[in-house]
Design a protein around this motif. Structure first.
Motif, mmCIF file in Angstrom:
data_model
loop_
_atom_site.group_PDB
_atom_site.id
_atom_site.type_symbol
_atom_site.label_atom_id
_atom_site.label_comp_id
_atom_site.label_asym_id
_atom_site.label_seq_id
_atom_site.Cartn_x
_atom_site.Cartn_y
_atom_site.Cartn_z
ATOM 1 N N PRO A 183 -35.883 -17.893 33.771
ATOM 2 C CA PRO A 183 -37.168 -17.813 34.009
ATOM 3 C C PRO A 183 -37.725 -18.592 35.129
ATOM 4 N N PHE A 184 -37.098 -19.821 35.547
ATOM 5 C CA PHE A 184 -37.455 -20.639 36.912
ATOM 6 C C PHE A 184 -36.920 -19.674 37.932
ATOM 7 N N LEU A 185 -36.010 -18.914 38.004
ATOM 8 C CA LEU A 185 -35.684 -18.327 39.225
ATOM 9 C C LEU A 185 -36.681 -17.160 39.360
ATOM 10 N N ALA A 186 -36.964 -16.178 38.286
ATOM 11 C CA ALA A 186 -37.870 -15.165 38.354
ATOM 12 C C ALA A 186 -39.043 -15.617 38.694
ATOM 13 N N LEU A 187 -39.856 -16.519 38.215
ATOM 14 C CA LEU A 187 -41.195 -16.978 38.559
ATOM 15 C C LEU A 187 -41.376 -17.608 39.664
ATOM 16 N N THR A 188 -40.583 -18.347 40.117
ATOM 17 C CA THR A 188 -40.702 -19.148 41.460
ATOM 18 C C THR A 188 -40.521 -18.007 42.705
ATOM 19 N N LEU A 189 -39.478 -17.020 42.544
ATOM 20 C CA LEU A 189 -39.511 -15.879 43.237
ATOM 21 C C LEU A 189 -40.727 -15.023 43.365
ATOM 22 N N LEU A 190 -41.495 -14.831 42.425
ATOM 23 C CA LEU A 190 -42.676 -14.251 42.145
ATOM 24 C C LEU A 190 -43.809 -15.429 43.031
ATOM 25 N N TRP A 191 -43.779 -16.240 42.922
ATOM 26 C CA TRP A 191 -44.419 -17.169 43.616
ATOM 27 C C TRP A 191 -44.275 -17.194 44.831
ATOM 28 N N TRP B 105 -38.027 -23.395 47.178
ATOM 29 C CA TRP B 105 -38.334 -24.023 46.030
ATOM 30 C C TRP B 105 -38.965 -25.479 46.319
ATOM 31 N N ALA B 106 -38.175 -26.170 47.279
ATOM 32 C CA ALA B 106 -38.709 -27.559 47.749
ATOM 33 C C ALA B 106 -40.059 -27.313 48.097
ATOM 34 N N SER B 107 -40.529 -26.319 48.714
ATOM 35 C CA SER B 107 -41.868 -26.208 49.433
ATOM 36 C C SER B 107 -42.985 -25.978 47.984
ATOM 37 N N LEU B 108 -42.418 -25.778 46.901
ATOM 38 C CA LEU B 108 -43.364 -25.664 45.649
ATOM 39 C C LEU B 108 -43.819 -27.041 45.027
ATOM 40 N N GLY B 109 -43.078 -27.993 45.565
ATOM 41 C CA GLY B 109 -43.223 -29.564 44.820
ATOM 42 C C GLY B 109 -41.952 -30.124 44.644
ATOM 43 N N ARG B 110 -41.942 -31.344 44.467
ATOM 44 C CA ARG B 110 -40.809 -32.175 43.784
ATOM 45 C C ARG B 110 -40.321 -31.585 42.569
ATOM 46 N N TRP B 111 -41.070 -31.116 41.659
ATOM 47 C CA TRP B 111 -40.548 -30.684 40.389
ATOM 48 C C TRP B 111 -39.326 -30.035 40.539
ATOM 49 N N THR B 112 -39.250 -28.867 41.348
ATOM 50 C CA THR B 112 -38.194 -28.157 41.583
ATOM 51 C C THR B 112 -36.977 -28.793 41.887
ATOM 52 N N PRO C 263 -43.432 -13.689 55.480
ATOM 53 C CA PRO C 263 -43.996 -12.849 56.171
ATOM 54 C C PRO C 263 -44.638 -11.615 55.450
ATOM 55 N N HIS C 264 -45.985 -11.177 55.974
ATOM 56 C CA HIS C 264 -46.729 -10.080 55.182
ATOM 57 C C HIS C 264 -45.654 -9.002 54.716
ATOM 58 N N ARG C 265 -45.051 -8.545 55.918
ATOM 59 C CA ARG C 265 -44.588 -7.296 55.907
ATOM 60 C C ARG C 265 -43.530 -7.354 54.614
ATOM 61 N N TRP C 266 -42.954 -8.591 54.391
ATOM 62 C CA TRP C 266 -42.089 -8.480 53.294
ATOM 63 C C TRP C 266 -42.151 -9.120 52.114
ATOM 64 N N ARG C 267 -43.533 -9.242 51.849
ATOM 65 C CA ARG C 267 -43.891 -9.762 50.496
ATOM 66 C C ARG C 267 -43.785 -8.913 49.576
ATOM 67 N N ASN C 268 -43.862 -9.038 48.249
ATOM 68 C CA ASN C 268 -43.759 -8.160 47.132
ATOM 69 C C ASN C 268 -44.634 -7.098 47.110
ATOM 70 N N ASN D 213 -45.047 -13.871 47.317
ATOM 71 C CA ASN D 213 -46.520 -13.446 47.279
ATOM 72 C C ASN D 213 -47.472 -14.467 47.891
ATOM 73 N N SER D 214 -46.699 -15.439 48.415
ATOM 74 C CA SER D 214 -47.527 -16.337 49.327
ATOM 75 C C SER D 214 -47.398 -16.297 50.743
ATOM 76 N N HIS D 215 -48.055 -17.178 51.387
ATOM 77 C CA HIS D 215 -47.916 -17.244 52.943
ATOM 78 C C HIS D 215 -46.730 -17.658 53.585
ATOM 79 N N ARG D 216 -45.693 -18.210 52.377
ATOM 80 C CA ARG D 216 -44.480 -18.665 52.858
ATOM 81 C C ARG D 216 -43.707 -17.391 53.262
#
Length: 444
Positions: free
Chosen positions: A391-399, A93-100, A407-412, A402-405
């Motif tokens: 919704p915060f939990l679901a949408l941040t997990l989706l983010w 979450w912290a990697s997504l910005g200070r708002w989290t 590893p590719h093998r374990w993305r959604n 699916n990102s470079h954070r």
């Protein structure tokens, strides 16, 4: 070539190759899933399911099942993030910005203050009904509530995860026996029950919102986010545990499904057929106790109260442990102290000052609410923040997944993305509804 020079638990290097080898899925590893199921299913969830059965019979059985599937996807995503990245959820979450950080800081303080009082009261209700003469009647449930909070504090304070998990497993066993016994006792109509698996909406006003509420309320809020922390505390810190974690998670929500379906059977057969209404909230289970005593005798009623207490107290100690782990992680990230999953597994957080400080916050300040009532504006804020968390939990997990954070093998994959997207949309709708329903005119 793989780096095999790291030392487990140091948090400074790669783990040995053997630790990344896939473990065979086995029932003997099951643990965190039982904990998240026990914590997530509180008295309020059982009452909501009872009322759904009372009002609509078996019509919404399919919604309860979908609710379990949605929560499987959310908990699996939390566990997968922890194992695939070696980072905690708050680190993500912290990697997504200070708002989290701002959102979580306000949420965890306000939520903990109000939830502490609610959890203690819920655990006290069945104890007062079982032992009505221990304290004077005019003291209400307050002594039992304070006692439950302090017992939960002492238990979590002095025990590490392994003992905590064993006690939770025993209490889940009690819950399982009681709910299944009641479901069998009321003699469910299996033909109608199977028909209830067809996705049909009741022909009543607000049936869509009621259905969405049942789906969204089946077992878990912030405790879903705590699942990854319990996975680490179990000692699962690498991708080698991924298959085990997924089996564990499915067992969690299979267990949750049994609780929910059993209580819907009770609501459909015992309350719907006889047109008996019960209160919303935890007191609805006390109303059910009276109905059970009239129908099946004192022994069944007392047994149900034991199950009621197990349901409430597992939620209490589960939050005392799991959310305190999350708060400790939050404080460590705020201090910029890098702590890895292996250090969580050693139990470092359970003995740390932030963990114990949040334990105290959950226990003692809420006692004031037991005596003075709950401040109106604080309860409004609690309701809004609580509605926004899922919704915060679901949408941040989706983010994150699916990102470079990650590893590719374990993305959604497509299924995970679809389930998380559905969960996010569902909880956004429920969030908007709950915020809309708040009595804002009384606040300003």
């Amino acid at each position: 070539m793989a780096d095999t020079t790291g030392t487990p638990g140091t948090g400074t290097g790669s783990l040995p190759f053997d630790s990344d080898r896939p473990r065979k899925s086995s029932w003997r590893y099951i643990g965190p899933g039982i904990v998240v199921a026990a914590t997530g299913v509180g008295a309020g969830d059982l009452v909501a399911t009872l009322i759904a059965g009372s009002n609509f019979g078996y019509t919404l059985l399919w919604a309860a099942v979908i609710g379990c599937l949605v929560k499987i996807s959310l908990a699996e995503a939390c566990g997968r993030w922890h194992l695939a990245t070696g980072r905690t959820l708050f680190d993500g979450w912290a990697s997504l910005g200070r708002w989290t950080t701002y959102f979580f800081a306000v949420y965890v303080v306000v939520w903990g203050f109000v939830y502490g009082a609610a959890a203690m009261s819920s655990s006290a209700l069945p104890l007062q009904a079982l032992f009505p003469d221990v304290f004077p009647a005019d003291w209400s449930i307050k002594p039992w509530a304070i006692l439950c909070g302090i017992v939960g504090l002492v238990f979590v304070w002095f025990n590490k995860y392994d003992v905590f998990e064993k006690v939770m497993t025993v209490l889940v066993g009690v819950m399982f026996v009681v709910t299944v016994y009641l479901a069998i006792r009321v003699t469910p109509n299996l033909g109608d029950a199977f028909a209830g698996l067809l996705p049909v909406l009741p022909d009543e006003k607000d049936s869509v919102l009621n259905t969405l509420g049942l789906i969204g309320g089946v077992g878990g809020t912030i405790t879903l986010a705590a699942y990854g922390y319990w996975v680490n505390a179990k000692g699962w810190t690498t991708t080698g545990w991924m298959k085990v974690m997924r089996l564990d998670n499915r067992v969690a929500y299979l267990t949750t499904g049994v609780f929910v379906v059993a209580m819907l059977f009770v609501g459909a057969e015992l309350l719907h057929a006889s047109h008996v209404a019960i209160s919303s909230g935890d007191k609805g289970l006390l109303d059910l106790t009276g109905v059970l005593e009239a129908q099946y005798g004192t022994v069944t009623a007392k047994l149900f109260l034991v199950g009621f207490f197990a349901t409430s107290f597992t939620s209490l100690i589960g939050v005392w442990h799991g959310v305190s782990l999350m708060f400790a992680d939050f404080v460590e990230r705020y201090r910029s102290a890098r702590v890895t999953g292996t250090e969580v597994a050693r139990g470092d957080r359970e003995k740390g000052l932030p963990f114990r400080a949040y334990l105290l916050w959950l226990t003692f300040p809420p006692i004031v609410l037991l005596f003075q009532g709950q401040p109106f504006r604080l309860i409004i804020l609690y309701g809004v923040l609580g509605a926004a968390f899922m919704p915060f939990l679901a949408l941040t997990l989706l983010w994150l997944l699916n990102s470079h954070r990650t590893p590719h093998r374990w993305r959604n994959g497509r299924l995970s993305n679809g389930m998380l997207a559905v969960a996010g949309l569902l909880f956004v709708v429920l969030c908007v509804q709950q915020i809309w329903d708040q009595p804002w005119s009384d606040v300003f």
